[in-house]
Design a protein around this motif. Structure first.
Motif, PDB file in Angstrom:
ATOM      1  N   ALA A 183       0.828  -1.266  -0.049  1.00 17.93           N
ATOM      2  CA  ALA A 183       0.080   0.078   0.059  1.00 17.93           C
ATOM      3  C   ALA A 183       0.764   1.305   0.125  1.00 17.93           C
ATOM      4  O   ALA A 183       0.504   2.281   0.004  1.00 17.93           O
ATOM      5  N   CYS A 184       2.207   1.001   0.065  1.00 18.48           N
ATOM      6  CA  CYS A 184       3.049   2.258  -0.154  1.00 18.48           C
ATOM      7  C   CYS A 184       3.810   2.268  -1.362  1.00 18.48           C
ATOM      8  O   CYS A 184       4.657   3.284  -1.474  1.00 18.48           O
ATOM      9  N   GLY A 185       3.407   1.591  -2.121  1.00 25.47           N
ATOM     10  CA  GLY A 185       3.883   1.386  -3.581  1.00 25.47           C
ATOM     11  C   GLY A 185       5.438   1.214  -3.735  1.00 25.47           C
ATOM     12  O   GLY A 185       6.037   1.233  -4.808  1.00 25.47           O
ATOM     13  N   ALA A 243      12.359  -3.124   5.328  1.00 22.95           N
ATOM     14  CA  ALA A 243      11.933  -2.527   6.645  1.00 22.95           C
ATOM     15  C   ALA A 243      11.597  -1.106   6.521  1.00 22.95           C
ATOM     16  O   ALA A 243      11.930  -0.511   7.640  1.00 22.95           O
ATOM     17  N   GLU A 244      11.571  -0.257   5.440  1.00 17.34           N
ATOM     18  CA  GLU A 244      11.242   1.014   5.505  1.00 17.34           C
ATOM     19  C   GLU A 244      10.268   1.524   6.451  1.00 17.34           C
ATOM     20  O   GLU A 244      10.266   2.557   6.875  1.00 17.34           O
ATOM     21  N   GLU A 245       9.144   0.541   6.529  1.00 20.68           N
ATOM     22  CA  GLU A 245       8.009   0.795   7.187  1.00 20.68           C
ATOM     23  C   GLU A 245       8.395   0.814   8.828  1.00 20.68           C
ATOM     24  O   GLU A 245       7.482   0.979   9.509  1.00 20.68           O
ATOM     25  N   GLY A 246       9.434   0.467   9.123  1.00 18.82           N
ATOM     26  CA  GLY A 246      10.012   0.107  10.510  1.00 18.82           C
ATOM     27  C   GLY A 246       9.797  -1.394  10.681  1.00 18.82           C
ATOM     28  O   GLY A 246       9.154  -2.022  10.462  1.00 18.82           O
ATOM     29  N   THR A 280      -1.573   6.720  -0.258  1.00 15.80           N
ATOM     30  CA  THR A 280      -0.764   5.661   0.211  1.00 15.80           C
ATOM     31  C   THR A 280      -1.058   5.125   1.737  1.00 15.80           C
ATOM     32  O   THR A 280      -1.789   6.078   2.152  1.00 15.80           O
ATOM     33  N   HIS A 281      -0.651   3.985   1.900  1.00 21.69           N
ATOM     34  CA  HIS A 281      -1.213   3.784   3.226  1.00 21.69           C
ATOM     35  C   HIS A 281      -2.729   3.484   3.478  1.00 21.69           C
ATOM     36  O   HIS A 281      -3.096   3.304   4.517  1.00 21.69           O
ATOM     37  N   SER A 282      -3.500   3.094   2.460  1.00 20.77           N
ATOM     38  CA  SER A 282      -4.830   2.946   2.440  1.00 20.77           C
ATOM     39  C   SER A 282      -5.028   1.807   1.639  1.00 20.77           C
ATOM     40  O   SER A 282      -4.378   1.224   0.694  1.00 20.77           O
TER      41      SER A 282
HETATM   42 ZN   LIG Z   1       5.079   4.038   3.720  1.00 20.82          ZN
END
Ligand SMILES: [Zn+2]
Ligand SMILES: [Zn+2]
Length: 445
Positions: free
Chosen positions: A144-146, A179-182, A413-415
């Protein structure tokens, strides 16, 4: 000596050999458009495949294998297992020249996809994330972040440049990071760990580019000359009073109005305590309030959780100190206590190299067909900032909203409804390829 050879000898003696060879280089890339057109269907097919099989942060095992396989097919030198699942691909050109790096991310998000696309994800996995309440739950997983688009575009660039690798005056370094999203709770990961494990060494890039898709107009670029992404910090505040009967609040200490006062007072940090003529204001958002069990019992404590966005290291330190002081002093005024804790964050503020931005603006315009929008950066955070602190960098955003959705409410994004227009990938591949060749001194029309 026959006449043409004599002329050649003369040319060499006049020291124009270098320009002759450069002209030969440029010839190899004259047909850039057909090369990109040939790479595009492969990039799209790969994006769909990766989109269908998303994986969460630090668990990108299959994605990482798939990327490594494709890089080897294209003849790149591949390193795997960096910062858990990270992959680096090196395309060493046949001629000496600079190292140009492009960063792409491997991970997806714990969201259940609702796009209805033929290649939509139906994957479910054990939740990994930095929220202990979610641990162990089964969740949907979605790109969802592409990041699927970022991987596809990076591989598209590799395919185009590999077509004439003997003529390539430099090295393309593709950095695929997890792990870019953490990272999950208790783990490390992302850009900082990639750098710690040598992602920017052997060889060290002269520049690094990061392109992030957004729900904006397909193929339209937005970037900033200096500040790009914000620092993101998570906080937990515990406000303690003394529990009592709701009918007799003076017999205890009610933490609820204290929490309310603290929340409102924090908002005066951006509006009253920040010099808005120097820097954009910080953002303080309380995302969760928890306290109490019953309507007629005053609780012993209230817990607040939230997110802080700041735009520089100095502002970050200043805001964290002000939030802590504000909470503690307000609590003290009522006889309560406040304890504010900042959780270790993955995101520091990011900056672009302004000279590099000026250099690429015409290239972005050429790729997109319209001049890029210059702004003051975003309050969104991205750990690309870590690379930008080591190497001259540009982080740019590119819209990928499917034109069919124009005029409708487009999911960000993130949806769960976020969608990427496949045709927009060509603009990203164009831009990144041209920027890379430009850094290597190859002029392309
Ligand atoms: Zn993201
Ligand atoms: Zn992202």
């Amino acid at each position: 000596m026959p006449k043409p050879l004599k002329n050649l000898a003369l040319a060499i003696s006049l020291g124009t050999w270098a320009s002759l060879t450069q002209a030969a280089d440029a010839n190899s890339w004259r047909d850039l458009e057909p090369l990109i057109a040939r790479a595009l269907p492969n990039a799209i097919a790969l994006r769909h495949e990766i989109h269908r099989h998303p994986e969460l942060s630090n668990r990108e095992f299959h994605t990482s294998e798939r990327i490594a396989k494709r890089l080897r097919e294209l003849g790149l030198e591949v390193r795997t297992g960096i910062a858990h699942t990270g992959v680096i691909g090196l395309l060493k050109g046949g001629k000496p020249g600079p190292v140009v790096a492009i960063r792409a991310e491997l991970d997806a998000l714990p969201l259940t996809e609702a796009t209805g696309l033929t290649y939509a994800s139906t994957v479910r996995a054990d939740h990994v994330g930095n929220d202990f309440r979610q641990q162990g739950k089964q969740v949907g997983v979605m790109h969802a972040c592409g990041h699927d688009a970022h991987m596809a575009m990076a591989l598209g660039v590799a395919e185009v440049l590999a077509a004439h690798r003997d003529e390539l005056p430099g090295t393309l370094k593709l950095i695929f990071q997890p792990a870019e999203e953490g990272p999950p709770l208790g783990e490390r990961g992302g850009a900082a760990l990639m750098i710690e494990e040598g992602a920017l060494e052997n060889p060290k890039p002269a520049v690094i580019f990061g392109l992030h898709v957004t729900a904006g107009k397909a193929g339209a670029f937005t970037l900033s000359r200096n500040r790009t992404t914000a620092a993101a910090d998570t906080f937990v505040a515990r406000i303690r009073g003394r529990q009592t009967h709701a009918a007799f609040p003076w017999t205890g200490i009610d933490p609820v109005p204290v929490a309310a006062q603290v929340i409102l007072a924090w908002q005066t940090i951006p509006s009253r305590q920040s010099n808005l003529s120097v820097l954009p204001a910080p953002v303080i958002s309380v995302g969760r309030i928890e306290g109490g069990d019953r309507h007629n019992v005053i609780p012993a404590a209230v817990r607040l959780e939230g997110s802080i966005r700041t735009v520089s290291d100095e502002q970050r330190e200043d805001v964290l100190a002000r939030m802590r002081r504000t909470a503690e002093k307000i609590a003290e005024a009522s006889g309560a206590t406040a304890h504010v804790e900042y959780l270790p964050g993955n995101y520091r503020a990011g900056y672009n190299d302004s000279a590099l931005v000026d250099r690429i603006l015409p290239i972005l315009e050429r790729a997109s067909g319209a001049p890029p929008t210059l702004d003051n950066g975003t309050y969104g955070a991205d750990d690309f900032a870590e690379y930008a602190r080591q190497v001259p960098a540009v982080f740019m955003r590119m819209g990928v909203a499917p034109p069919a959705l124009a005029g409708k409410d487009v999911w960000p994004t993130h949806s769960p409804g976020f969608q990427v227009d496949d045709a927009a990938l060509v603009t990203g591949i164009q831009a990144l390829t041209r920027m890379t060749l430009d850094q290597m001194g190859v002029s392309v029309k």
